[in-house]
Scaffold this active site. Sequence first.
Site, PDB file in Angstrom:
ATOM      1  N   LYS A   1      -6.563 -53.888 -62.706  1.00 37.68           N
ATOM      2  CA  LYS A   1      -6.776 -55.606 -62.787  1.00 37.68           C
ATOM      3  C   LYS A   1      -7.233 -56.609 -62.230  1.00 37.68           C
ATOM      4  CE  LYS A   1      -2.256 -53.450 -61.629  1.00 37.68           C
ATOM      5  NZ  LYS A   1      -1.649 -53.260 -61.674  1.00 37.68           N
TER       6      LYS A   1
ATOM      7  N   ASP B   1       2.029 -50.278 -64.661  1.00 37.63           N
ATOM      8  CA  ASP B   1       1.041 -50.790 -65.690  1.00 37.63           C
ATOM      9  C   ASP B   1       2.120 -51.122 -67.177  1.00 37.63           C
ATOM     10  OD1 ASP B   1      -0.212 -51.811 -63.440  1.00 37.63           O
ATOM     11  OD2 ASP B   1      -1.276 -49.879 -63.536  1.00 37.63           O
TER      12      ASP B   1
END
Length: 146
Positions: free
Chosen positions: A78, A119
């Site tokens: 990310k 996550d």
Amino acid sequence: MATMGFKYSEKRGDLFSSPETDALVHCISSDCAMGKGIAVLFKNKFGGVQELKDQGKKTGEVAVLKRGSRYVYYLITKDRYFHKPTYDTLSSSLVAMKSHCIENKVQSVSMPRIGCGLDGLQWDKVSSLLKDIFSDTDLSITVYTI
């Protein structure tokens, strides 16, 4: 040369007690923040935050530290620490790691349930990704759960 074939296993225990011959893996953001979860343990154990930043890796790539004879893989899943990864970014990072493993003759890798803690990815999907991506290698992957 005889090939061993791909091996996958899950075990309870401390990831950091895995054999020193195993490469270690976890997920980070491209800003290398590493302020929460298991990333903090990696940061404290292996340091190298500036070394990782200097590699300039983007989402979907992998940054690598070499510590002694061990590689430590930082899957960039990310852009920023507060974002969430996708299965696509995780998959791309794993493919990049696979290439590095093959080029550097890495035989075994230990990891936590990557992408599934803070996550929020689903472990059944992540474990399927791992098996799909590495099935054509001779790598041995051990996933540690606490």
